[in-house]
Design a protein around this motif. Structure first.
Motif, PDB file in Angstrom:
ATOM      1  N   ARG A  71       1.464   7.041   0.560  1.00  0.00           N
ATOM      2  CA  ARG A  71       0.715   5.814   0.266  1.00  0.00           C
ATOM      3  C   ARG A  71       1.630   4.645   0.578  1.00  0.00           C
ATOM      4  O   ARG A  71       2.715   4.529   0.012  1.00  0.00           O
ATOM      5  N   GLU A  72       1.176   3.809   1.500  1.00  0.00           N
ATOM      6  CA  GLU A  72       1.952   2.639   1.893  1.00  0.00           C
ATOM      7  C   GLU A  72       1.754   1.543   0.842  1.00  0.00           C
ATOM      8  O   GLU A  72       0.632   1.156   0.550  1.00  0.00           O
ATOM      9  N   CYS A  73       2.844   1.067   0.282  1.00  0.00           N
ATOM     10  CA  CYS A  73       2.750  -0.013  -0.714  1.00  0.00           C
ATOM     11  C   CYS A  73       3.965  -0.929  -0.591  1.00  0.00           C
ATOM     12  O   CYS A  73       4.772  -1.028  -1.512  1.00  0.00           O
ATOM     13  N   PRO A  74       4.081  -1.612   0.549  1.00  0.00           N
ATOM     14  CA  PRO A  74       5.225  -2.495   0.740  1.00  0.00           C
ATOM     15  C   PRO A  74       5.248  -3.679  -0.219  1.00  0.00           C
ATOM     16  O   PRO A  74       6.317  -4.233  -0.491  1.00  0.00           O
ATOM     17  N   HIS A  75       4.094  -4.049  -0.757  1.00  0.00           N
ATOM     18  CA  HIS A  75       4.030  -5.165  -1.702  1.00  0.00           C
ATOM     19  C   HIS A  75       3.428  -4.754  -3.042  1.00  0.00           C
ATOM     20  O   HIS A  75       3.831  -5.267  -4.076  1.00  0.00           O
ATOM     21  N   ALA A  76       2.463  -3.864  -3.045  1.00  0.00           N
ATOM     22  CA  ALA A  76       1.704  -3.517  -4.251  1.00  0.00           C
ATOM     23  C   ALA A  76       2.256  -2.270  -4.940  1.00  0.00           C
ATOM     24  O   ALA A  76       1.491  -1.409  -5.376  1.00  0.00           O
ATOM     25  N   LEU A  77       3.559  -2.182  -5.083  1.00  0.00           N
ATOM     26  CA  LEU A  77       4.174  -1.016  -5.720  1.00  0.00           C
ATOM     27  C   LEU A  77       3.791  -0.907  -7.187  1.00  0.00           C
ATOM     28  O   LEU A  77       3.464   0.178  -7.674  1.00  0.00           O
ATOM     29  N   THR A  78       3.810  -2.005  -7.898  1.00  0.00           N
ATOM     30  CA  THR A  78       3.473  -1.984  -9.321  1.00  0.00           C
ATOM     31  C   THR A  78       2.061  -1.456  -9.532  1.00  0.00           C
ATOM     32  O   THR A  78       1.824  -0.598 -10.396  1.00  0.00           O
ATOM     33  N   GLU A  79       1.127  -1.914  -8.725  1.00  0.00           N
ATOM     34  CA  GLU A  79      -0.262  -1.477  -8.835  1.00  0.00           C
ATOM     35  C   GLU A  79      -0.398   0.002  -8.480  1.00  0.00           C
ATOM     36  O   GLU A  79      -1.157   0.734  -9.124  1.00  0.00           O
ATOM     37  N   ALA A  80       0.351   0.454  -7.465  1.00  0.00           N
ATOM     38  CA  ALA A  80       0.302   1.864  -7.070  1.00  0.00           C
ATOM     39  C   ALA A  80       0.812   2.759  -8.189  1.00  0.00           C
ATOM     40  O   ALA A  80       0.236   3.821  -8.452  1.00  0.00           O
ATOM     41  N   ALA A  82       0.829   1.999 -11.427  1.00  0.00           N
ATOM     42  CA  ALA A  82      -0.131   1.911 -12.533  1.00  0.00           C
ATOM     43  C   ALA A  82      -1.345   2.807 -12.303  1.00  0.00           C
ATOM     44  O   ALA A  82      -1.967   3.267 -13.265  1.00  0.00           O
ATOM     45  N   ALA A  83      -1.685   3.079 -11.054  1.00  0.00           N
ATOM     46  CA  ALA A  83      -2.876   3.865 -10.727  1.00  0.00           C
ATOM     47  C   ALA A  83      -2.617   5.377 -10.673  1.00  0.00           C
ATOM     48  O   ALA A  83      -3.559   6.147 -10.469  1.00  0.00           O
ATOM     49  N   LEU A  84      -1.390   5.812 -10.874  1.00  0.00           N
ATOM     50  CA  LEU A  84      -1.062   7.238 -10.756  1.00  0.00           C
ATOM     51  C   LEU A  84      -1.656   8.055 -11.896  1.00  0.00           C
ATOM     52  O   LEU A  84      -1.638   7.634 -13.054  1.00  0.00           O
ATOM     53  N   ALA A  85      -2.130   9.232 -11.562  1.00  0.00           N
ATOM     54  CA  ALA A  85      -2.649  10.155 -12.572  1.00  0.00           C
ATOM     55  C   ALA A  85      -1.488  10.762 -13.360  1.00  0.00           C
ATOM     56  O   ALA A  85      -0.406  10.985 -12.809  1.00  0.00           O
ATOM     57  N   ALA A 115       7.065  -6.773 -14.384  1.00  0.00           N
ATOM     58  CA  ALA A 115       5.800  -6.052 -14.207  1.00  0.00           C
ATOM     59  C   ALA A 115       6.053  -4.620 -13.742  1.00  0.00           C
ATOM     60  O   ALA A 115       5.408  -3.676 -14.224  1.00  0.00           O
ATOM     61  N   LEU A 116       6.986  -4.441 -12.815  1.00  0.00           N
ATOM     62  CA  LEU A 116       7.286  -3.095 -12.323  1.00  0.00           C
ATOM     63  C   LEU A 116       7.872  -2.234 -13.438  1.00  0.00           C
ATOM     64  O   LEU A 116       7.456  -1.084 -13.627  1.00  0.00           O
ATOM     65  N   VAL A 117       8.809  -2.766 -14.181  1.00  0.00           N
ATOM     66  CA  VAL A 117       9.411  -1.997 -15.278  1.00  0.00           C
ATOM     67  C   VAL A 117       8.340  -1.659 -16.317  1.00  0.00           C
ATOM     68  O   VAL A 117       8.312  -0.539 -16.847  1.00  0.00           O
ATOM     69  N   GLY A 118       7.424  -2.577 -16.580  1.00  0.00           N
ATOM     70  CA  GLY A 118       6.323  -2.294 -17.499  1.00  0.00           C
ATOM     71  C   GLY A 118       5.447  -1.159 -16.998  1.00  0.00           C
ATOM     72  O   GLY A 118       5.046  -0.275 -17.775  1.00  0.00           O
ATOM     73  N   ALA A 119       5.141  -1.161 -15.700  1.00  0.00           N
ATOM     74  CA  ALA A 119       4.330  -0.083 -15.115  1.00  0.00           C
ATOM     75  C   ALA A 119       5.071   1.248 -15.178  1.00  0.00           C
ATOM     76  O   ALA A 119       4.456   2.291 -15.439  1.00  0.00           O
ATOM     77  N   LEU A 120       6.379   1.236 -14.948  1.00  0.00           N
ATOM     78  CA  LEU A 120       7.172   2.463 -15.032  1.00  0.00           C
ATOM     79  C   LEU A 120       7.173   3.010 -16.458  1.00  0.00           C
ATOM     80  O   LEU A 120       7.014   4.216 -16.670  1.00  0.00           O
ATOM     81  N   ARG A 121       7.328   2.132 -17.430  1.00  0.00           N
ATOM     82  CA  ARG A 121       7.320   2.560 -18.839  1.00  0.00           C
ATOM     83  C   ARG A 121       5.977   3.169 -19.226  1.00  0.00           C
ATOM     84  O   ARG A 121       5.927   4.136 -19.975  1.00  0.00           O
ATOM     85  N   ALA A 122       4.896   2.595 -18.722  1.00  0.00           N
ATOM     86  CA  ALA A 122       3.543   3.028 -19.088  1.00  0.00           C
ATOM     87  C   ALA A 122       3.097   4.276 -18.331  1.00  0.00           C
ATOM     88  O   ALA A 122       2.208   4.994 -18.784  1.00  0.00           O
TER      89      ALA A 122
END
Length: 179
Positions: A71-80, A82-85, A115-122
């Motif tokens: 999955r290409e996410c050069p900018h939307a890494l945080t969103e990618a 957050a969307a992981l199962a 935001a990225l660290v928050g997504a990683l924690r969640a």
């Protein structure tokens, strides 16, 4: 959830080691996806903006072999992320490219980092993140390079603080720093 950070310099073996972490720890004996779960997911942050970079990306893809969904996410890494199962084995390669992309796009890097660290924690995925260790080099001679080095160093520290495992790659050899 599990979170591993693999750091190192250029051509230190980071990506290969990170790929092995995913495939070794998340192989059930069946081909990825055979049990109905997602395959190994590769969140790619590089953008092939020239022929040399396109060749690098192609080499990386070929070396991985089958079983991966890219999955290409050069900018939307945080969103990618957050969307992981939950339970999905995921490799992020690399945080350095993502920081570079966001820096050149004029993003607020402190906000992006939070935001990225928050997504990683969640996240409840099994994450392995690759990043460049930028703290061993000289002070860059221009402001943009210094901003990049500082932003990536701060992101690496924030991710390492929440990671279960941190590995520093040196000449292809893993040195366990945490975990």
């Amino acid at each position: 959830m599990s979170l591993a950070l693999v750091l190192g310099g250029t051509r230190s073996g980071k990506s290969g080691y990170a790929e092995a972490l995913i495939t070794r720890h998340h192989a059930s004996g069946d081909p990825p996806g055979a049990d109905g779960r997602d395959r190994w997911v590769y969140l790619a942050t590089a953008e092939a903006l020239d022929d040399e970079m396109a060749e690098r990306v192609a080499r990386h893809q070929a070396s991985r072999g089958g079983g991966w969904i890219t999955r290409e996410c050069p900018h939307a890494l945080t969103e990618a992320i957050a969307a992981l199962a939950p339970g999905t084995p995921v490799l992020v390669d690399s945080l350095g490219m993502w920081v570079s992309n966001r820096l050149l796009a004029g993003a607020d890097l402190a906000t992006e980092r939070a935001a990225l660290v928050g997504a990683l924690r969640a996240s409840r995925a099994h994450l392995v993140l690759v990043s460049d260790e930028v703290g061993f080099g000289i002070v860059p001679d221009n402001a943009l390079a210094r901003r990049f080095r500082d932003a990536l160093g701060e992101l690496n520290q924030a991710v390492a603080a929440i990671a279960d495992e941190v590995v520093l790659m040196v000449a292809g050899l893993p040195l366990k720093v945490k975990g």
